[in-house]
Write a protein that holds these residues in place. Structure first.
Motif, PDB file in Angstrom:
ATOM      1  N   THR A  54     -16.716  27.444  86.073  1.00  0.00           N
ATOM      2  CA  THR A  54     -15.368  28.005  86.149  1.00  0.00           C
ATOM      3  C   THR A  54     -14.759  27.772  87.532  1.00  0.00           C
ATOM      4  N   ALA A  55     -15.568  27.985  88.580  1.00  0.00           N
ATOM      5  CA  ALA A  55     -15.075  27.779  89.939  1.00  0.00           C
ATOM      6  C   ALA A  55     -14.684  26.319  90.137  1.00  0.00           C
ATOM      7  N   MET A  56     -15.515  25.416  89.636  1.00  0.00           N
ATOM      8  CA  MET A  56     -15.265  23.998  89.804  1.00  0.00           C
ATOM      9  C   MET A  56     -14.001  23.581  89.045  1.00  0.00           C
ATOM     10  N   GLN A  57     -13.789  24.171  87.869  1.00  0.00           N
ATOM     11  CA  GLN A  57     -12.582  23.855  87.097  1.00  0.00           C
ATOM     12  C   GLN A  57     -11.320  24.259  87.862  1.00  0.00           C
ATOM     13  N   MET A  58     -11.394  25.380  88.565  1.00  0.00           N
ATOM     14  CA  MET A  58     -10.227  25.792  89.359  1.00  0.00           C
ATOM     15  C   MET A  58      -9.999  24.839  90.517  1.00  0.00           C
ATOM     16  N   LEU A  59     -11.095  24.420  91.169  1.00  0.00           N
ATOM     17  CA  LEU A  59     -10.976  23.503  92.308  1.00  0.00           C
ATOM     18  C   LEU A  59     -10.439  22.144  91.869  1.00  0.00           C
ATOM     19  N   ARG A 105     -24.401  21.490 103.775  1.00  0.00           N
ATOM     20  CA  ARG A 105     -24.380  22.941 103.583  1.00  0.00           C
ATOM     21  C   ARG A 105     -24.493  23.235 102.093  1.00  0.00           C
ATOM     22  N   VAL A 106     -24.971  24.447 101.805  1.00  0.00           N
ATOM     23  CA  VAL A 106     -25.204  24.855 100.424  1.00  0.00           C
ATOM     24  C   VAL A 106     -24.639  26.249 100.214  1.00  0.00           C
ATOM     25  N   SER A 107     -23.975  26.454  99.059  1.00  0.00           N
ATOM     26  CA  SER A 107     -23.595  27.820  98.696  1.00  0.00           C
ATOM     27  C   SER A 107     -24.352  28.185  97.429  1.00  0.00           C
ATOM     28  N   ILE A 108     -24.688  29.453  97.298  1.00  0.00           N
ATOM     29  CA  ILE A 108     -25.384  29.908  96.091  1.00  0.00           C
ATOM     30  C   ILE A 108     -24.587  31.039  95.451  1.00  0.00           C
ATOM     31  N   MET A 109     -24.191  30.815  94.195  1.00  0.00           N
ATOM     32  CA  MET A 109     -23.405  31.830  93.475  1.00  0.00           C
ATOM     33  C   MET A 109     -24.323  32.753  92.681  1.00  0.00           C
ATOM     34  N   VAL A 110     -24.004  34.038  92.725  1.00  0.00           N
ATOM     35  CA  VAL A 110     -24.709  35.039  91.923  1.00  0.00           C
ATOM     36  C   VAL A 110     -23.646  35.942  91.316  1.00  0.00           C
ATOM     37  N   ASP A 111     -23.648  36.088  90.010  1.00  0.00           N
ATOM     38  CA  ASP A 111     -22.691  36.966  89.315  1.00  0.00           C
ATOM     39  C   ASP A 111     -21.236  36.749  89.752  1.00  0.00           C
ATOM     40  N   GLY A 112     -20.824  35.509  89.896  1.00  0.00           N
ATOM     41  CA  GLY A 112     -19.432  35.217  90.210  1.00  0.00           C
ATOM     42  C   GLY A 112     -19.086  35.231  91.688  1.00  0.00           C
ATOM     43  N   ARG A 113     -20.020  35.691  92.539  1.00  0.00           N
ATOM     44  CA  ARG A 113     -19.758  35.726  93.977  1.00  0.00           C
ATOM     45  C   ARG A 113     -20.573  34.653  94.687  1.00  0.00           C
ATOM     46  N   ILE A 114     -20.115  34.287  95.897  1.00  0.00           N
ATOM     47  CA  ILE A 114     -20.962  33.426  96.727  1.00  0.00           C
ATOM     48  C   ILE A 114     -21.806  34.344  97.599  1.00  0.00           C
ATOM     49  N   ASP A 115     -23.103  34.405  97.327  1.00  0.00           N
ATOM     50  CA  ASP A 115     -23.978  35.344  98.031  1.00  0.00           C
ATOM     51  C   ASP A 115     -24.648  34.738  99.250  1.00  0.00           C
ATOM     52  N   ALA A 116     -24.608  33.413  99.356  1.00  0.00           N
ATOM     53  CA  ALA A 116     -25.194  32.774 100.532  1.00  0.00           C
ATOM     54  C   ALA A 116     -24.485  31.453 100.759  1.00  0.00           C
ATOM     55  N   LEU A 117     -24.258  31.122 102.034  1.00  0.00           N
ATOM     56  CA  LEU A 117     -23.623  29.846 102.355  1.00  0.00           C
ATOM     57  C   LEU A 117     -24.030  29.438 103.758  1.00  0.00           C
ATOM     58  N   ASP A 118     -24.769  28.352 103.862  1.00  0.00           N
ATOM     59  CA  ASP A 118     -25.169  27.848 105.185  1.00  0.00           C
ATOM     60  C   ASP A 118     -25.880  26.505 105.034  1.00  0.00           C
ATOM     61  N   THR A 119     -26.429  25.994 106.136  1.00  0.00           N
ATOM     62  CA  THR A 119     -27.233  24.784 106.034  1.00  0.00           C
ATOM     63  C   THR A 119     -28.550  25.161 105.349  1.00  0.00           C
ATOM     64  N   PRO A 120     -29.213  24.215 104.689  1.00  0.00           N
ATOM     65  CA  PRO A 120     -30.488  24.535 104.037  1.00  0.00           C
ATOM     66  C   PRO A 120     -31.495  25.135 105.024  1.00  0.00           C
ATOM     67  N   ALA A 121     -31.589  24.565 106.236  1.00  0.00           N
ATOM     68  CA  ALA A 121     -32.568  25.057 107.210  1.00  0.00           C
ATOM     69  C   ALA A 121     -32.268  26.511 107.579  1.00  0.00           C
ATOM     70  N   GLU A 122     -30.998  26.808 107.790  1.00  0.00           N
ATOM     71  CA  GLU A 122     -30.601  28.173 108.160  1.00  0.00           C
ATOM     72  C   GLU A 122     -30.865  29.149 107.004  1.00  0.00           C
ATOM     73  N   LEU A 123     -30.607  28.714 105.779  1.00  0.00           N
ATOM     74  CA  LEU A 123     -30.863  29.586 104.622  1.00  0.00           C
ATOM     75  C   LEU A 123     -32.359  29.882 104.489  1.00  0.00           C
ATOM     76  N   ARG A 124     -33.163  28.859 104.714  1.00  0.00           N
ATOM     77  CA  ARG A 124     -34.611  29.074 104.630  1.00  0.00           C
ATOM     78  C   ARG A 124     -35.046  30.082 105.677  1.00  0.00           C
ATOM     79  N   ARG A 125     -34.439  29.962 106.880  1.00  0.00           N
ATOM     80  CA  ARG A 125     -34.786  30.884 107.961  1.00  0.00           C
ATOM     81  C   ARG A 125     -34.357  32.315 107.601  1.00  0.00           C
ATOM     82  N   GLN A 126     -33.089  32.443 107.158  1.00  0.00           N
ATOM     83  CA  GLN A 126     -32.546  33.768 106.811  1.00  0.00           C
ATOM     84  C   GLN A 126     -33.387  34.479 105.748  1.00  0.00           C
ATOM     85  N   PHE A 127     -33.839  33.708 104.752  1.00  0.00           N
ATOM     86  CA  PHE A 127     -34.560  34.325 103.639  1.00  0.00           C
ATOM     87  C   PHE A 127     -36.076  34.270 103.838  1.00  0.00           C
ATOM     88  N   ASN A 128     -36.470  33.796 105.018  1.00  0.00           N
ATOM     89  CA  ASN A 128     -37.887  33.717 105.353  1.00  0.00           C
ATOM     90  C   ASN A 128     -38.655  32.960 104.253  1.00  0.00           C
TER      91      ASN A 128
END
Lengths: 246, 301
Positions: free
Chosen positions: A46-51, A204-227
């Protein structure tokens, strides 16, 4: 100074009382490879269709390739490229006919199409396949051709919707090398995938959960943030929080 | 037990060879995975085993019943879930399930225990049209429909294509519970990481099994020397590694690069080579191959 090819604020889409996309806000820079991840049903399509200008947002605002999502959606369609694993080329048309058709749809003149077709077939080493029906091409070749056709009109941005599903592991990697080449030429790449190793290949990567973007950063930074050791683990941690049933 | 011998299948008057002599067997209660890319012949093979397509030559026997001669019997003892969503879009969830139960002279009530685990997850939506379900729910309904007549053998053609990693894991957990009930499961996938969920796997490419063994057996038979390389500027490093004469193959694997190297190359030597090309902070370590490494090594031969 970098320019933003996608810039959206609070983009929202409701179907009745169901909020498919819930106030997403993000930017994508020119020449960036941006991975758009999420579980099935998280709202990616749905998000992609709007974009892409084919679905009107219920609320929110933004621009894609410099055009307003709400007022200039027709111009957006003409200035982006799109490819998906499910649909990209006409199987019953020849290689040159597919190129001619898509070139025409995007408003290129016959002369430009002819010149560019020669150059493209040369670059892909496809000269001898010019008159081959697309359905007879091996899958890996089809993928390459589909991607080349999607960026044939030199769009500012190309949307790739699960472009590598079901593809041979070696082909999948060759396909990513084409993505890198396109990005080097300044084409912004917006890509969805279910292969978590491919998430690592994005800037960079964004991850959608239930219609929201719950995470957005470089893969390395996301791995660090989520341990986490891998993007797969990051994805699992986030998807586990999802409340809405798939 | 599934016994397959020398199966051949071609299309377009012999111009396209879908299956080039496939031979294998699957034991009772085993989960056997056929792993390979689109177009490798997975669906042709499965359709022949489901008695929906005739082979050009060769024999396939499902629990003692020949797929050509005894096709009626075969259809009673197998459950088949095709690659594309095959249910009736305009019937509700419950109507689809009832329909398939009726075809086999049974009812939802009679075999509810078989599908309970899976069907309960979609039961709250049983009045919804199948066409209006999300991808994950369609998959659960299709599996319920394939199970409702208590099949001895389950044939699942790419059940997880287009499914996100979390839902894929859930699906395999469901298959694990079906296996415990003694059902023989033949499943195909293009995702190499699903290999570890099978008892045995076959790697398929261009209509041929290029390897067939337990997942560990496939990994153990990898004959090369494999290293992982990490550092900055990964995409440039990939090319630089390919240019080194002792590096046989170099492929990106998520945030690392896997390289197959010639016997005798020292990690320090490779580090120096990369340092000259201005790659600093490079980490190199010997690693065990994944099934995906094995597939690429086998297809490279």
């Amino acid at each position: 100074m970098s320019t933003r090819v996608i810039e959206v604020t609070d983009l929202t889409k409701k179907f009745g009382n169901f909020t498919a996309v819930d106030h997403i806000t993000f930017d994508v820079e020119e020449g960036e490879i941006f991975g758009f991840l999420g579980a099935n049903g998280a709202g990616k399509t749905t998000a992609m269709q709007m974009l892409c200008g084919i679905s009107m947002p219920t609320a929110g605002a933004g621009t894609v390739a410099g055009y307003d999502i709400i007022r200039e959606n027709e111009l957006i369609k003409r200035n982006i490229g799109y490819m998906s694993q499910k649909f990209s080329l006409y199987e019953d048309l020849r290689v040159w006919e597919n190129i001619r058709l898509f070139g025409g749809i995007y408003g290129l003149t016959d002369k430009v199409i002819a010149t560019k077709t020669d150059a493209l077939l040369e670059r892909l080493n496809f000269r001898e396949e010019r008159n081959t029906m697309v359905k007879y091409l091996p899958l890996g070749w089809k993928q390459k051709l589909a991607f080349s056709v999607a960026i044939f009109h030199e769009p500012k941005i190309v949307f790739l919707d699960e472009p590598t599903g079901g593809v041979d592991p070696a082909m999948r990697r060759q396909f990513w090398e084409m993505i890198y080449e396109a990005a080097d030429q300044g084409i912004t790449v917006f890509v969805t995938t279910h292969y978590m190793d491919e998430a690592e290949y994005c800037n960079r990567v964004s991850i959608m959960v239930d219609g929201r973007i719950d995470a957005l950063d470089t893969p390395a930074e996301l791995r660090r943030q989520f341990n986490a050791d891998s993007m797969d683990e990051v994805f699992r941690q986030l998807a586990r929080k999802a409340k809405r049933g798939d | 037990m599934i016994e397959v011998k020398d199966l051949y299948k071609s299309y377009a008057k012999g111009k396209v060879n879908a299956l080039n002599g496939i031979t294998f067997s699957v034991e009772d209660g085993e989960v056997f995975g056929v792993i390979g890319p689109d177009g490798a012949g997975k669906s042709s093979l499965f359709r022949i085993l489901a008695s929906l397509l005739l082979p050009d030559s060769g024999v396939a026997v499902m629990n003692g019943h020949d797929v050509v001669k005894d096709y009626r019997k075969v259809r009673q003892i197998i459950g088949y879930m095709p690659g594309r969503f095959s249910l009736y879009q305009d019937l509700s969830v419950e109507e689809n399930l009832t329909f398939f139960a009726t075809l086999f002279n049974t009812s939802i009530e009679e075999n509810y225990h078989l599908i309970k685990d899976i069907y309960q997850q979609i039961e709250p939506f049983k009045k919804r049209r199948a066409g209006a379900l999300s991808g994950g729910m369609k998959q659960k309904l299709a599996l319920s429909c394939a199970l409702i007549h208590k099949p001895e053998i389950l044939i699942l053609d790419e059940p997880t294509t287009g499914v996100d990693p979390v839902s894929r894991k859930e699906f395999w957990d469901m298959l694990g519970r079906l296996k415990e009930q003694g059902i023989t499961i033949l499943v195909s996938t293009a995702y190499m990481d699903e290999a570890s969920r099978c008892d045995r796997i076959a790697l398929i490419r261009e209509g041929e099994f290029i390897a067939s063994d337990t997942p560990q057996g496939i990994i153990d038979s990898y004959s090369g020397i494999l290293w992982s390389v990490e550092g900055d500027r990964m995409s440039a490093m990939l090319t630089a590694l390919r240019d080194h004469s002792a590096v046989k193959t170099s492929f990106a694997f998520g945030d690392k690069i896997h390289i197959a190297v010639a016997d005798g190359l020292q990690a320090g030597e490779l580090k120096q080579y990369l340092a000259k090309k201005e790659f600093s902070d490079v980490r190199i370590a010997p690693i065990k191959p994944t099934v995906e490494d094995c597939f690429m090594a086998l297809t490279n031969e």
